[in-house]
Design a protein around this motif. Sequence first.
Motif, PDB file in Angstrom:
ATOM      1  N   TRP A 107       0.848  -1.188   0.000  1.00 52.64           N
ATOM      2  CA  TRP A 107       0.000   0.000   0.000  1.00 52.64           C
ATOM      3  C   TRP A 107       0.890   1.246   0.000  1.00 52.64           C
ATOM      4  O   TRP A 107       1.871   1.315   0.767  1.00 52.64           O
ATOM      5  N   VAL A 108       0.587   2.210  -0.847  1.00 54.38           N
ATOM      6  CA  VAL A 108       1.340   3.462  -0.863  1.00 54.38           C
ATOM      7  C   VAL A 108       0.372   4.633  -0.912  1.00 54.38           C
ATOM      8  O   VAL A 108      -0.712   4.536  -1.490  1.00 54.38           O
ATOM      9  N   ARG A 109       0.788   5.735  -0.279  1.00 50.83           N
ATOM     10  CA  ARG A 109       0.060   6.997  -0.397  1.00 50.83           C
ATOM     11  C   ARG A 109       0.894   7.913  -1.278  1.00 50.83           C
ATOM     12  O   ARG A 109       2.049   8.218  -0.945  1.00 50.83           O
ATOM     13  N   SER A 110       0.321   8.331  -2.399  1.00 57.40           N
ATOM     14  CA  SER A 110       1.035   9.183  -3.347  1.00 57.40           C
ATOM     15  C   SER A 110       0.428  10.581  -3.353  1.00 57.40           C
ATOM     16  O   SER A 110      -0.797  10.739  -3.242  1.00 57.40           O
ATOM     17  N   THR A 111       1.293  11.566  -3.496  1.00 55.23           N
ATOM     18  CA  THR A 111       0.861  12.964  -3.539  1.00 55.23           C
ATOM     19  C   THR A 111       1.474  13.638  -4.749  1.00 55.23           C
ATOM     20  O   THR A 111       2.687  13.526  -4.989  1.00 55.23           O
ATOM     21  N   GLY A 112       0.647  14.310  -5.538  1.00 55.43           N
ATOM     22  CA  GLY A 112       1.121  15.085  -6.672  1.00 55.43           C
ATOM     23  C   GLY A 112       1.149  16.553  -6.316  1.00 55.43           C
ATOM     24  O   GLY A 112       0.207  17.074  -5.702  1.00 55.43           O
ATOM     25  N   VAL A 113       2.236  17.229  -6.671  1.00 54.68           N
ATOM     26  CA  VAL A 113       2.368  18.656  -6.391  1.00 54.68           C
ATOM     27  C   VAL A 113       2.682  19.396  -7.684  1.00 54.68           C
ATOM     28  O   VAL A 113       3.192  18.821  -8.647  1.00 54.68           O
ATOM     29  N   ASN A 114       2.375  20.698  -7.699  1.00 51.04           N
ATOM     30  CA  ASN A 114       2.709  21.515  -8.855  1.00 51.04           C
ATOM     31  C   ASN A 114       4.051  22.218  -8.649  1.00 51.04           C
ATOM     32  O   ASN A 114       4.760  21.968  -7.655  1.00 51.04           O
ATOM     33  N   GLN A 115       4.402  23.092  -9.566  1.00 49.53           N
ATOM     34  CA  GLN A 115       5.706  23.758  -9.525  1.00 49.53           C
ATOM     35  C   GLN A 115       5.871  24.687  -8.327  1.00 49.53           C
ATOM     36  O   GLN A 115       6.996  25.078  -7.989  1.00 49.53           O
ATOM     37  N   HIS A 116       4.771  25.004  -7.663  1.00 50.64           N
ATOM     38  CA  HIS A 116       4.825  25.858  -6.478  1.00 50.64           C
ATOM     39  C   HIS A 116       4.905  25.038  -5.188  1.00 50.64           C
ATOM     40  O   HIS A 116       4.928  25.615  -4.097  1.00 50.64           O
ATOM     41  N   GLY A 117       4.927  23.712  -5.339  1.00 53.04           N
ATOM     42  CA  GLY A 117       4.947  22.850  -4.177  1.00 53.04           C
ATOM     43  C   GLY A 117       3.588  22.624  -3.561  1.00 53.04           C
ATOM     44  O   GLY A 117       3.471  21.993  -2.499  1.00 53.04           O
ATOM     45  N   ALA A 118       2.548  23.124  -4.192  1.00 59.79           N
ATOM     46  CA  ALA A 118       1.185  22.950  -3.683  1.00 59.79           C
ATOM     47  C   ALA A 118       0.636  21.598  -4.126  1.00 59.79           C
ATOM     48  O   ALA A 118       0.759  21.219  -5.301  1.00 59.79           O
ATOM     49  N   ALA A 119       0.028  20.868  -3.198  1.00 55.75           N
ATOM     50  CA  ALA A 119      -0.536  19.564  -3.523  1.00 55.75           C
ATOM     51  C   ALA A 119      -1.749  19.731  -4.433  1.00 55.75           C
ATOM     52  O   ALA A 119      -2.629  20.549  -4.163  1.00 55.75           O
ATOM     53  N   VAL A 120      -1.807  18.948  -5.512  1.00 50.94           N
ATOM     54  CA  VAL A 120      -2.949  18.979  -6.416  1.00 50.94           C
ATOM     55  C   VAL A 120      -3.824  17.738  -6.248  1.00 50.94           C
ATOM     56  O   VAL A 120      -5.000  17.755  -6.598  1.00 50.94           O
ATOM     57  N   MET A 121      -3.240  16.660  -5.694  1.00 47.53           N
ATOM     58  CA  MET A 121      -4.027  15.463  -5.417  1.00 47.53           C
ATOM     59  C   MET A 121      -3.258  14.546  -4.488  1.00 47.53           C
ATOM     60  O   MET A 121      -2.026  14.612  -4.398  1.00 47.53           O
ATOM     61  N   SER A 122      -4.003  13.702  -3.782  1.00 52.81           N
ATOM     62  CA  SER A 122      -3.417  12.699  -2.911  1.00 52.81           C
ATOM     63  C   SER A 122      -4.324  11.481  -2.925  1.00 52.81           C
ATOM     64  O   SER A 122      -5.552  11.621  -2.937  1.00 52.81           O
ATOM     65  N   TYR A 123      -3.737  10.297  -2.930  1.00 52.16           N
ATOM     66  CA  TYR A 123      -4.547   9.078  -2.947  1.00 52.16           C
ATOM     67  C   TYR A 123      -3.720   7.907  -2.439  1.00 52.16           C
ATOM     68  O   TYR A 123      -2.485   7.942  -2.426  1.00 52.16           O
ATOM     69  N   VAL A 124      -4.416   6.863  -2.012  1.00 50.79           N
ATOM     70  CA  VAL A 124      -3.799   5.598  -1.625  1.00 50.79           C
ATOM     71  C   VAL A 124      -4.113   4.576  -2.702  1.00 50.79           C
ATOM     72  O   VAL A 124      -5.231   4.533  -3.219  1.00 50.79           O
ATOM     73  N   ARG A 125      -3.129   3.783  -3.050  1.00 46.79           N
ATOM     74  CA  ARG A 125      -3.384   2.632  -3.925  1.00 46.79           C
ATOM     75  C   ARG A 125      -2.624   1.434  -3.386  1.00 46.79           C
ATOM     76  O   ARG A 125      -1.673   1.582  -2.611  1.00 46.79           O
ATOM     77  N   TRP A 126      -3.062   0.252  -3.803  1.00 45.86           N
ATOM     78  CA  TRP A 126      -2.344  -0.951  -3.402  1.00 45.86           C
ATOM     79  C   TRP A 126      -2.146  -1.844  -4.627  1.00 45.86           C
ATOM     80  O   TRP A 126      -2.996  -1.924  -5.520  1.00 45.86           O
TER      81      TRP A 126
END
Length: 328
Positions: A107-126
């Motif tokens: 199981w991992v929790r992944s976070t996507g950020v933009n060029q400003h370091g602001a999170a645009v999405m977060s989710y868990v997948r396995w």
Amino acid sequence: MVHAVPRTVGPGERALYTALYPSRFALYSSDVFARACGLPASPLEDLAAFHVVFGKSVPDVSLNAVANLGYAEGRFLAPVWPGDTLATSSEVIGLKQNSNGKSGVVWVRSTGVNQHGAAVMSYVRWVMVRKRAPDAPAPETVVPELAGAVAAEDLVLPPGLDFTGYDFAAAGSPHAWEDYAIGERIDHVDGVTVEEAEHMMATRLWQNTAKVHFNATFREDGRRLIYGGHVISLARALSYNGLGNAQIIAAINAGSHANPCFAGTTVRAWSEVLDKAETAAPGVGALRLRLVATRAQSAGFALRDTDGRYLPEVLLDLDIWALMPRRG
């Protein structure tokens, strides 16, 4: 872990997304429509951004995976605009060896950020992955406790979103939030046949390098497994017929790739309204939807057998929150 190769997205990703999937949601098709809804322009489709963020994690998480199994606690935290640069990081939050001793679930929790370091999405997948050495001792089992759904009050709406002047004619659907009832099921009618070439283009577009999607010798049956996100986007596009005003995906509450999909499969979809919620944004309501993709040749809403197992024709069972206009 911080994943390599950040990616700048632009109009090309939008055009290719529309070419790969029959998506017709107006907010992602028209800058004029998006501005009338309070946004500065049309953002990149939610799932296009998801695929980019997901693809960054593949080389470190699921390059050699047997299958991507499911999702939880997914939230879209900010719109992604053409010109944004996306990067991804992930944290391992769970491990469990399978009974065969040859593979296990991570199981991992992944976070996507933009060029400003602001999170645009977060989710868990396995994902299910093979062990490097089958005779190696099993790691300590850690199965994370995951929320069954994102609470409606925790949904993040795009700043400025306003559906009070919503153009139903331009959107192509007359149905508003009030027109849907909890428990209602919607057959989306249409179908799309998965082509080998389109799937290969999609996985390259999203830089998804998982071997099961590229290498026909990696599986014992000699078949390339269709990327699960490809099925998600097909189902989402098909849902326009019946949910044409469900413009924005705000959260992925849960999701399972119930059965594998291969080229030549005709994907169909249906949805069930699980819940409804008001939001603080003017004219905006939220629908919680079960979106199901199936390869069944006839219409129907069957999901599981009498033992609770997914029926073999079910490809995807996805639980999402979507934002749409209200009349009140």
